[in-house]
Design a protein around this motif. Sequence first.
Motif, short mmCIF file in Angstrom:
data_model
loop_
_atom_site.label_atom_id
_atom_site.label_comp_id
_atom_site.label_asym_id
_atom_site.label_seq_id
_atom_site.Cartn_x
_atom_site.Cartn_y
_atom_site.Cartn_z
N UNK A 55 -14.17 15.46 12.44
CA UNK A 55 -14.69 16.82 12.52
C UNK A 55 -15.71 16.75 13.78
N UNK A 56 -16.13 17.80 14.26
CA UNK A 56 -16.92 17.83 15.42
C UNK A 56 -18.43 17.55 15.04
N UNK A 57 -18.73 17.51 13.77
CA UNK A 57 -20.07 17.08 13.30
C UNK A 57 -20.02 15.65 12.86
N UNK A 58 -18.86 14.98 12.96
CA UNK A 58 -18.52 13.83 12.55
C UNK A 58 -18.82 13.65 10.98
N UNK A 59 -19.10 14.57 10.21
CA UNK A 59 -19.14 14.39 8.84
C UNK A 59 -17.89 14.40 7.89
N UNK A 60 -16.77 14.58 8.42
CA UNK A 60 -15.26 14.37 7.68
C UNK A 60 -14.51 13.77 8.58
N UNK A 61 -13.94 12.56 8.41
CA UNK A 61 -13.04 11.50 8.88
C UNK A 61 -11.71 11.37 8.06
N UNK A 62 -10.48 11.73 8.66
CA UNK A 62 -9.34 11.26 7.92
C UNK A 62 -8.48 10.21 8.55
N UNK A 63 -7.80 9.38 8.12
CA UNK A 63 -7.04 8.37 8.66
C UNK A 63 -5.49 8.43 8.24
N UNK A 64 -4.83 8.08 9.33
CA UNK A 64 -3.38 8.02 9.10
C UNK A 64 -3.17 6.67 8.45
N UNK A 65 -2.09 6.44 7.80
CA UNK A 65 -1.75 5.21 7.18
C UNK A 65 -1.95 3.95 7.89
N UNK A 66 -1.47 3.91 9.15
CA UNK A 66 -1.65 2.93 10.09
C UNK A 66 -2.98 2.65 10.31
N UNK A 186 -9.11 3.04 2.36
CA UNK A 186 -9.78 4.26 2.47
C UNK A 186 -9.16 5.34 3.49
N UNK A 187 -8.87 6.50 2.93
CA UNK A 187 -8.11 7.30 3.76
C UNK A 187 -8.78 8.73 4.40
N UNK A 188 -10.10 8.83 3.70
CA UNK A 188 -10.92 9.68 4.22
C UNK A 188 -12.25 9.49 3.84
N UNK A 189 -13.19 10.22 4.51
CA UNK A 189 -14.49 10.01 4.29
C UNK A 189 -15.38 11.22 4.47
N UNK A 190 -16.08 11.57 3.59
CA UNK A 190 -17.05 12.80 3.91
C UNK A 190 -18.72 12.42 3.52
N UNK A 191 -19.35 12.42 4.73
CA UNK A 191 -20.75 12.10 4.83
C UNK A 191 -21.51 13.20 4.47
#
Length: 211
Positions: A55-66, A186-191
């Motif tokens: 996300x633009x504020x870097x609080x949410x990241x999601x990762x593809x399987x690879x 880890x597939x996603x992270x919420x800071x």
Amino acid sequence: MTSLTVNAGSVWQGGLRKRTFMAVVGLLTVALFVSACSSGPTGDTVAGMSSTYTSSDKTVSEYAPADRGEPVEFEGTTDTGIVVSNEDYAGQVLVVNFWYAACGPCRAEAPDLRELHEEYQDKGVKFLGVNVYDEPETALAFARKYGITYPSVIDKDDGDVRLAFAGHAPPSAVPTTLVLDKAGRVAARFVGQIQAPSSLAAIIRKLTEEA
């Protein structure tokens, strides 16, 4: 003799790494109480992983399987005295929430986490808290107050679970919520506080549908 020397060195390095990590955690815990909780973006990157979406504020990241890296191995004792590890959640989506009772954003997001847990607990999704500061009695009182029925690992003394997730959840960023896929990656992270529970729900649903 060479093999014994290498193994001893590895053990010493491992112990030094853990002591160094715990010293940093101790300093950061003090900082947490001075500044309440960190609910904004940290600006850090996930070690060994490239973001598929941030996300633009870097609080949410999601990762593809690879891009999810290796499965995370962890073990800890819950607030009710039960030992749990990554093996207990094999083949299931796991939501891991780092928190402590005096953290304002942790209290604010607790009802949302409770509702998501209740909605998905019978759909192959598990929730696990990691309490970074409190004694078991405090963690259990928090759970009773907010109606939370999933367990929390008490990690204040040894920091083993924080160490296992150190590349994904910086010890200074509380709350942080990670979503692990069925392979334990880890597939996603919420800071910080989860501002949009629907976003977490969407990621959970997507992961349950993955082969």
